[in-house]
Scaffold this motif. Structure first.
Motif, PDB file in Angstrom:
ATOM      1  N   ILE A 236      43.526  37.261  48.313  1.00 43.03           N
ATOM      2  CA  ILE A 236      43.664  37.032  46.872  1.00 43.03           C
ATOM      3  C   ILE A 236      44.941  37.713  46.403  1.00 43.03           C
ATOM      4  O   ILE A 236      45.132  38.922  46.630  1.00 43.03           O
ATOM      5  N   ALA A 252      42.399  28.658  45.264  1.00 47.25           N
ATOM      6  CA  ALA A 252      41.327  29.654  45.414  1.00 47.25           C
ATOM      7  C   ALA A 252      40.054  29.026  45.974  1.00 47.25           C
ATOM      8  O   ALA A 252      39.394  29.587  46.853  1.00 47.25           O
ATOM      9  N   ILE A 284      36.152  35.240  43.676  1.00 43.40           N
ATOM     10  CA  ILE A 284      36.524  33.840  43.425  1.00 43.40           C
ATOM     11  C   ILE A 284      35.362  33.075  42.815  1.00 43.40           C
ATOM     12  O   ILE A 284      35.538  32.262  41.914  1.00 43.40           O
ATOM     13  N   TYR A 316      43.255  43.592  45.056  1.00 44.55           N
ATOM     14  CA  TYR A 316      43.649  42.219  44.695  1.00 44.55           C
ATOM     15  C   TYR A 316      43.235  41.985  43.252  1.00 44.55           C
ATOM     16  O   TYR A 316      42.472  42.779  42.675  1.00 44.55           O
TER      17      TYR A 316
END
Ligand code: SAH
Ligand code: SF4
Length: 363
Positions: A236, A252, A284, A316
């Motif tokens: 990510i 994603a 996500i 991330y």
């Protein structure tokens, strides 16, 4: 070639790299579901319909390294640095122990100075003492000398997570500055095994420049390294990192699906290991960790750190639950696990059967 034929070859260990590639490349929704169903069936057979918890304490974001993908890399000046007090770490461990979590994970940026090595050792001794030796401890503290690994093992840690990040040396070097060396990473995994740890590794999925063949080789790497546990998840982007300037090849959703497929294929190929459904999946998709379990994972790592620190530990972007404290997380997680027909098993270390067999072979 039918999927069932590939599943059969996974069953007797005669699968080929091409078989794994075929599975990772599945696109039809029905076929992908068949893959997940088979991996879930095998998970239930090998490690039961149980989820094991590892409460994770991210105790410091100080890091001497500069990995190109990571939000807390040394050169990121936007990060406000922190290290939890020993008392705070022990309090988090105490909470986990009272909640009957069988194990915790201590994770931080990478440091190897003497003060840090001593500090970790003291924390380990403290955790062992407060739990009468009952709380299992995994470390995720990067590359260290064999001497350091030995000291921490002697102080009570018994599992160690060190991701290979990618088993392709070229890709690995494109993700790290020159002070990182692929051979050194492998040597660290060897050291951990020599010292006696249960060894975990893993990769990021959907990295710029990563191919399906790389992922196939990652699974073969896990097998050839005889590893006991895997923690892997989608890459990510973090905006304040050098890698953010490289365009991701997959969006994603695609990285998420590929990560689930990697979990499933790793379960089929490696069978009796522990596989974590990592928080990056949940970053996500809100139900990412449950979907990870349904694709063959059996470990979840709820965050035990206080929310005042969690906001500063962003490896991330988009990390979930940074506004929920550990107790709120617990209630929410139990509900979610029960909802998919799985049971959380409390009060056990929950070692992988693979480790038990490996240890037995050594005797
Ligand atoms: N410093 C230790 C532990 C903290 S980093 C170490 O490096 O081992 C733990 C893991 O976070 C890394 O192994 C890496 O795989 C993952 N990570 C870092 N940045 C990430 C990103 N941008 N997306 C997904 N995972 C990331
Ligand atoms: Fe430091 Fe680990 Fe992030 Fe690399 S991945 S910069 S070693 S915290």
């Amino acid at each position: 070639m039918s999927m069932q034929e590939i599943f059969n070859r996974c069953q007797d260990g005669s699968y080929s790299a091409q078989d794994l590639k075929t599975l990772l490349g599945l696109q039809d929704a029905g076929d992908v579901q068949k893959l997940f169903d088979e991996a879930y069936r095998l998970k239930c057979q090998e490690v039961k319909p149980l989820v094991r918890l590892r409460g994770i304490v991210e105790f410091s974001n100080l890091c001497t390294k500069d990995c190109y993908y990571c939000g807390i890399r040394n050169s990121n000046e936007f990060v406000e640095r922190f290290t939890m007090q020993k008392e705070e770490i022990l309090a988090a461990a105490q909470w986990a122990f009272e909640q009957q979590y069988g194990s915790i994970v201590l994770q931080s940026g990478e440091r190897s100075d003497a003060a840090y090595v001593d500090f970790v050792e003291e924390c380990l001794l403290g955790i062992k003492e407060l739990s009468g030796g009952k709380l299992g401890i995994t470390l995720s503290l990067g590359e260290q000398s064999e001497e350091t690994y030995r000291r921490w093992y002697a102080a009570g840690a018994h599992r160690y997570l060190l991701r290979i990040e990618s088993s392709n040396p070229k890709l690995y070097s494109s993700l790290h500055p020159d002070d990182h060396d692929f051979a050194q990473r492998i040597e660290s995994l060897d050291r951990l095994r020599r010292v006696g740890y249960q060894v975990g590794t893993g990769v990021m999925i959907g990295l710029p420049g990563q191919t399906i063949d790389d992922l196939v080789n990652d699974v073969l790497f896990f097998r050839d390294q005889d590893i006991d546990m895997i923690g892997m998840g989608p890459y990510i982007t973090h905006p304040d990192t050098p890698l953010a300037s490289q365009k991701a090849q997959l969006d994603a959703k695609e990285r998420f699906m590929l990560s689930l497929k990697m979990i499933a294929v790793s379960r089929l190929a490696l069978r009796d290991i522990n596989i974590a459904a990592t928080t990056a999946l949940q970053a996500i998709d809100p139900t990412g960790r449950e979907q990870g379990v349904q694709a063959g994972a059996n470990v979840i790592m709820p965050n035990l750190s206080d929310i005042k620190y969690r906001d500063k530990y962003h490896l991330y972007a988009g990390k979930p639950c940074t506004d929920e404290n550990a107790s709120q997380c617990r209630g929410c997680l139990e509900e979610r696990i029960r909802a998919i027909g799985e049971e959380i098993r409390y009060n056990e270390w929950g070692d992988s059967p693979h480790y038990a067999k490996r240890a037995h072979k050594k005797d």
